[in-house]
Design a protein around this motif. Structure first.
Motif, PDB file in Angstrom:
ATOM      1  N   ARG A 136      41.359  44.607  42.500  1.00  0.00           N
ATOM      2  CA  ARG A 136      40.705  43.173  42.288  1.00  0.00           C
ATOM      3  C   ARG A 136      39.388  43.282  42.278  1.00  0.00           C
ATOM      4  O   ARG A 136      38.736  42.026  42.331  1.00  0.00           O
ATOM      5  CB  ARG A 136      41.475  42.170  43.176  1.00  0.00           C
ATOM      6  CG  ARG A 136      42.887  41.918  43.214  1.00  0.00           C
ATOM      7  CD  ARG A 136      43.410  40.851  43.901  1.00  0.00           C
ATOM      8  NE  ARG A 136      42.943  39.493  43.477  1.00  0.00           N
ATOM      9  CZ  ARG A 136      43.401  39.045  42.461  1.00  0.00           C
ATOM     10  NH1 ARG A 136      44.474  39.273  41.833  1.00  0.00           N
ATOM     11  NH2 ARG A 136      42.713  37.705  42.112  1.00  0.00           N
ATOM     12  N   VAL A 191      41.998  39.752  35.780  1.00  0.00           N
ATOM     13  CA  VAL A 191      41.444  39.164  34.659  1.00  0.00           C
ATOM     14  C   VAL A 191      41.631  37.728  34.556  1.00  0.00           C
ATOM     15  O   VAL A 191      40.940  36.870  34.055  1.00  0.00           O
ATOM     16  CB  VAL A 191      41.922  40.135  33.359  1.00  0.00           C
ATOM     17  CG1 VAL A 191      41.444  39.238  32.229  1.00  0.00           C
ATOM     18  CG2 VAL A 191      41.584  41.168  33.476  1.00  0.00           C
ATOM     19  N   ALA A 201      37.086  40.961  38.032  1.00  0.00           N
ATOM     20  CA  ALA A 201      37.641  42.012  37.058  1.00  0.00           C
ATOM     21  C   ALA A 201      36.572  42.982  36.343  1.00  0.00           C
ATOM     22  O   ALA A 201      36.703  43.928  36.462  1.00  0.00           O
ATOM     23  CB  ALA A 201      38.426  41.306  36.042  1.00  0.00           C
TER      24      ALA A 201
END
Length: 233
Positions: free
Chosen positions: A192, A213, A220
């Motif tokens: 992450r 994302v 991201a």
């Protein structure tokens, strides 16, 4: 068999069943990532896979489909990854679904565009673990044995360590990598941010980044830099 994946260090995995804006998709595709992998554990259809692929195709980077259902197979990808779950006693997820696919499509299958993945699923709370009945309570020696079996006995080109949203045991990943000599080791789960990507890239050949994302796009995008910084200059 295509082995284009051997050059991939960072991959973004996008789920056809989740929404992503055009702006976010552009940022992902121009991030410097090596490839986009399309796939998901549920809700993947022909229609949403076609839609996502057509949007990704505006950009010049490899785009692969991880085949989860026969109904979601779409022509036009650069590579098709075929998962085989190693740590389950349910034969349908090792060879059963695969036999059905070969029986259905036969000579239409572009074998030179396929690569099989030996999945080791390790998050018991994940959708894929529940779906496949994966035996997730295993340690590094068992995971390494599965990986060696995939590499030496089954001759699979990819071993995929899947933690599905949870950041996994990188010592286990390193043990798996030491156990393989031919297969590329993919790691997916809980990457992450920059540091998580950096550490994962030092343990695996390829780092797959997915959920973040949709939750935190700037973080991201930083994972690409984290993977790059893991490699010596």
């Amino acid at each position: 068999m295509s082995r284009m994946f051997e050059t991939w260090r960072h991959v973004f995995k996008l789920d056809p069943d989740r929404e992503i804006s055009d702006e976010a998709l552009e940022a992902v595709c121009l991030s410097g990532s090596d490839a986009i992998l399309v796939g998901g554990s549920s809700g993947v259809t022909y229609e949403n896979t076609v839609e996502l692929m057509s949007r990704i195709r505006r950009y010049e980077l490899p785009c692969a489909l991880e085949v989860s259902t026969l109904e979601s197979i779409v022509p036009g990808f650069d590579l098709y990854l075929i998962p085989m779950v190693l740590n389950t006693d349910r034969a349908e997820w090792i060879v059963g679904r695969h036999r059905e696919g070969i029986e259905s499509f036969g000579e239409l299958i572009p074998w030179d565009m396929l690569a099989a993945e030996g999945y080791i699923v390790l998050n018991p709370d994940s959708t894929v673990a529940r779906l496949t009945g994966a035996e997730t309570d295993i340690g590094a020696p068992a995971a390494a044995a599965y990986a060696r079996m995939a590499d030496k006995l089954m001759r699979l080109p990819i071993v995929y360590i899947e933690y599905s949203g949870t950041y996994g045991d990188l010592d286990l990943v390193r043990e798996v990598r030491r156990a393989t000599s031919e297969a590329a080791v993919f790691y997916g789960g809980g990457v992450r941010d920059y540091q998580a990507a950096l550490n994962a890239a030092r343990a695996a050949d390829t780092v797959v980044v997915g959920n973040v994302v949709y939750d935190d796009l700037p973080s991201a995008l930083n994972t690409v830099r984290g993977v790059r910084d893991a490699d010596p200059a």
